[in-house]
Design an enzyme around this catalytic site. Structure first.
Site, PDB file in Angstrom:
ATOM      1  N   ASN A  52     -70.225 -39.783  93.151  1.00  0.00           N
ATOM      2  CA  ASN A  52     -70.050 -41.199  93.437  1.00  0.00           C
ATOM      3  C   ASN A  52     -69.741 -41.814  92.268  1.00  0.00           C
ATOM      4  O   ASN A  52     -70.766 -41.689  91.516  1.00  0.00           O
ATOM      5  CB  ASN A  52     -70.925 -41.734  94.432  1.00  0.00           C
ATOM      6  CG  ASN A  52     -70.609 -43.178  94.999  1.00  0.00           C
ATOM      7  OD1 ASN A  52     -70.363 -43.923  93.951  1.00  0.00           O
ATOM      8  ND2 ASN A  52     -70.682 -43.383  96.077  1.00  0.00           N
ATOM      9  N   HIS A  56     -66.104 -41.462  96.146  1.00  0.00           N
ATOM     10  CA  HIS A  56     -67.498 -40.863  96.822  1.00  0.00           C
ATOM     11  C   HIS A  56     -67.647 -39.419  96.243  1.00  0.00           C
ATOM     12  O   HIS A  56     -66.365 -38.852  95.794  1.00  0.00           O
ATOM     13  CB  HIS A  56     -67.207 -40.899  98.197  1.00  0.00           C
ATOM     14  CG  HIS A  56     -67.566 -42.143  98.954  1.00  0.00           C
ATOM     15  ND1 HIS A  56     -67.988 -42.469 100.254  1.00  0.00           N
ATOM     16  CD2 HIS A  56     -67.774 -43.436  98.056  1.00  0.00           C
ATOM     17  CE1 HIS A  56     -68.007 -43.672 100.297  1.00  0.00           C
ATOM     18  NE2 HIS A  56     -68.013 -44.425  99.242  1.00  0.00           N
ATOM     19  N   GLU A 115     -67.629 -36.628  97.620  1.00  0.00           N
ATOM     20  CA  GLU A 115     -66.558 -35.678  98.230  1.00  0.00           C
ATOM     21  C   GLU A 115     -65.333 -35.659  97.890  1.00  0.00           C
ATOM     22  O   GLU A 115     -64.457 -34.627  97.725  1.00  0.00           O
ATOM     23  CB  GLU A 115     -66.813 -35.570  99.760  1.00  0.00           C
ATOM     24  CG  GLU A 115     -68.005 -35.249 100.376  1.00  0.00           C
ATOM     25  CD  GLU A 115     -68.972 -36.478 100.474  1.00  0.00           C
ATOM     26  OE1 GLU A 115     -68.904 -37.381  99.592  1.00  0.00           O
ATOM     27  OE2 GLU A 115     -69.732 -36.618 101.408  1.00  0.00           O
ATOM     28  N   SER A 141     -75.062 -36.461 104.131  1.00  0.00           N
ATOM     29  CA  SER A 141     -74.222 -36.523 105.225  1.00  0.00           C
ATOM     30  C   SER A 141     -73.063 -37.286 105.042  1.00  0.00           C
ATOM     31  O   SER A 141     -73.021 -38.328 104.580  1.00  0.00           O
ATOM     32  CB  SER A 141     -74.829 -37.118 106.553  1.00  0.00           C
ATOM     33  OG  SER A 141     -74.031 -37.535 107.436  1.00  0.00           O
ATOM     34  N   CYS A 158     -69.700 -39.740 105.021  1.00  0.00           N
ATOM     35  CA  CYS A 158     -69.462 -40.918 105.541  1.00  0.00           C
ATOM     36  C   CYS A 158     -67.947 -40.885 106.417  1.00  0.00           C
ATOM     37  O   CYS A 158     -67.729 -39.483 106.067  1.00  0.00           O
ATOM     38  CB  CYS A 158     -69.352 -42.036 104.488  1.00  0.00           C
ATOM     39  SG  CYS A 158     -67.691 -42.074 103.630  1.00  0.00           S
ATOM     40  N   CYS A 209     -65.026 -39.708 104.112  1.00  0.00           N
ATOM     41  CA  CYS A 209     -65.394 -37.979 103.582  1.00  0.00           C
ATOM     42  C   CYS A 209     -65.154 -37.305 104.720  1.00  0.00           C
ATOM     43  O   CYS A 209     -64.494 -36.211 104.459  1.00  0.00           O
ATOM     44  CB  CYS A 209     -66.669 -38.069 102.701  1.00  0.00           C
ATOM     45  SG  CYS A 209     -66.499 -39.193 101.119  1.00  0.00           S
ATOM     46  N   ASP A 243     -71.536 -49.751  99.226  1.00  0.00           N
ATOM     47  CA  ASP A 243     -71.053 -48.419  99.241  1.00  0.00           C
ATOM     48  C   ASP A 243     -70.656 -47.747 100.605  1.00  0.00           C
ATOM     49  O   ASP A 243     -69.599 -47.210 100.645  1.00  0.00           O
ATOM     50  CB  ASP A 243     -71.703 -47.203  98.410  1.00  0.00           C
ATOM     51  CG  ASP A 243     -70.947 -46.112  98.178  1.00  0.00           C
ATOM     52  OD1 ASP A 243     -69.893 -46.100  97.409  1.00  0.00           O
ATOM     53  OD2 ASP A 243     -71.337 -44.819  98.600  1.00  0.00           O
TER      54      ASP A 243
END
Lengths: 146, 146
Positions: free
Chosen positions: B42, B53, B55, B78, B80, B83, B143
């Site tokens: 991130n 982010h 990912e 986990s 979002c 992603c 975020d």
């Protein structure tokens, strides 16, 4: 500013992408009162960057915003799951879509989750994508992960 | 390479982000045989870029790939919706998650759509995010669009 006028900005981005040899998908993020916060286009080909879809590019160009609920994401094509996820995560309140004939992503899912979705069935958008897909099916399938 | 060893790469990215003053979330994309294709973190704070982010940064770093079905996305937290949408659109076959206690995104939705999801409940990840959220609640809520 009308939805059609907002779409014109996204179409301009898509045409710019096409002129660069890229996939002709453009997007723009507007405030509720029609101020352009940021616009962008798919740049997979131009930048060799698979993460730059029209919507993610417009979102990036708009910079850090504290609240997206009143903003409007305008895109020439139905947003894929990646871009639909962006809209949902950041609570973007409305999505205006040029067309959903050549590709249908997650816009119904967004509507189910409270996003105001409009599909304009804009023929410029349909023609641009139809021609691009016919000419470059490999690049297009790569872009949607198929 | 074990899932825990893959997670170590993502944790390394998260720690690098933290040392830069950023949100400590890291990710890495691996091939089926454990080759690191790309990793990232991130960078909302560092680059003032809300589109980066963990990912999406790892996905970008991996460059253009023709098929993601056999790849594994490893992330400290986990994913979002943004992603998760990335994973679904590009048919990434598996997601390994450090923890889903401090935030739960779309990993159940991914599992429903055929993605192999593993949550490791890694305490390093839980502690990093717990401490960051307590120290910088404003940045964290920004975020995740809340």
């Amino acid at each position: 500013m009308t939805q059609e006028e907002m779409l014109d900005v996204a179409v301009g981005e898509a045409r710019k992408g096409l002129s660069e040899g890229g996939i002709p998908i453009g997007a723009a993020l507007f405030s509720a009162d029609g101020v352009l916060l940021g616009s962008g286009r798919n740049r997979r080909v131009q930048d060799d960057d698979p993460s730059v879809h029209g919507e993610t590019d417009a979102f990036r160009a708009a910079g850090r915003q504290r609240d997206y609920r009143s903003t409007i994401m305008v895109t020439t094509l139905s947003p894929c799951w990646y871009c639909s996820g962006l809209v949902r995560q950041f609570n973007i309140g409305a999505v205006v879509i040029g067309e959903a004939q050549t590709f249908s992503g997650g816009h119904d899912w967004l509507a189910e989750h409270g996003v105001a979705v409009t599909v304009l069935e804009d023929q410029r958008c349909v023609e641009m994508m139809t021609e691009f897909i016919a000419a470059h099916p490999d690049v297009w399938l790569e872009d949607i992960g198929e």
